[in-house]
Design an enzyme around this catalytic site. Structure first.
Site, PDB file in Angstrom:
ATOM      1  N   ASP A  17       0.940  -1.336   0.139  1.00 31.47           N
ATOM      2  CA  ASP A  17       0.166   0.228  -0.069  1.00 31.47           C
ATOM      3  C   ASP A  17       0.773   0.736   0.651  1.00 31.47           C
ATOM      4  OD1 ASP A  17      -1.557   1.922   0.687  1.00 31.47           O
ATOM      5  OD2 ASP A  17      -3.180   0.978   1.710  1.00 31.47           O
ATOM      6  N   ARG A  20       0.327   3.970  -0.640  1.00 31.02           N
ATOM      7  CA  ARG A  20      -0.689   5.446  -0.275  1.00 31.02           C
ATOM      8  C   ARG A  20       0.317   7.174   0.747  1.00 31.02           C
ATOM      9  NH1 ARG A  20      -6.296   3.930  -0.200  1.00 31.02           N
ATOM     10  NH2 ARG A  20      -6.075   1.714   0.789  1.00 31.02           N
TER      11      ARG A  20
END
Length: 204
Positions: free
Chosen positions: A133, A135
């Protein structure tokens, strides 16, 4: 660490924004170095609420716009916007970090890897050289602070969002689940979220 520093966030635009889910105001924000941007849909005056309803939603062109059945993103966005539209106040932050932050073309390459049968959404991202991930939530946290919000009800199943907010001093007074029942197309995707990313999913 998912939150390290303020981004000198700048509000670049603001306008009335009527929708099928209710009347909002729409705001555009950019980081000071213009490396990141996000949109906020705001209902009422969140600063006057003890804990406004908040959704941090990552851009998903394939799910939000093109009605993809590979993910639950479009359905989550609609549910969140409807819930905030019905609330006294709230904020929907739409962060422009496609494909868990890897970008649209890389996301499509990850789809191609998954179609080969040897990868799920996590291992496909990693095979392309990214984190599972990729982000961050720097800009989202600055946006909450812009609106004078430091205590929220968060619509999310993702523990990383709670961690980022807590690191930045934003209190999550309650979690509001936002689960979409699995389908034949989304079951593996959702199982991967639960098993490898720790998403809080009760329907699997």
């Amino acid at each position: 660490m998912l939150y390290l520093r303020p981004m000198n966030t700048i509000k670049v635009a603001e306008a009335a924004f009527p929708t099928e889910f209710g009347d909002f105001r729409i705001y555009g924000f950019e980081s000071g170095d213009k490396s990141d941007s996000a949109v906020a849909l705001v209902k009422g005056n969140p600063a006057e609420s003890e804990a406004p309803l908040v959704r941090i939603h990552s851009q998903c062109l394939t799910g939000d716009v093109l009605a993809s059945s590979r993910c639950d993103c479009g359905a989550q966005l609609a549910i969140a916007q409807k819930a905030i539209g019905e609330a006294e106040s709230g904020i929907l932050i739409y962060q422009l970090q496609e494909g868990r932050g890897i970008g649209l073309m890389n996301k499509l390459m990850a789809y191609q890897l998954q179609d080969g049968g040897h990868h799920d959404t996590v291992t496909a991202n990693q095979h392309l050289g990214f984190e599972a991930d990729h982000r961050n939530y720097f800009l989202c946290i600055d946006i909450l602070r812009y609106f004078g919000v430091n205590r929220i009800h968060l619509m999310s199943n993702n523990p990383r969002k709670f961690e980022a907010l807590e690191e930045a001093g934003i209190v999550v007074a309650a979690r509001v689940p936002i689960e979409i029942p699995p389908t034949h197309e989304t079951e593996r995707y959702l199982l991967t979220k639960k098993a490898k990313l720790g998403h809080m999913l009760s329907t699997l």
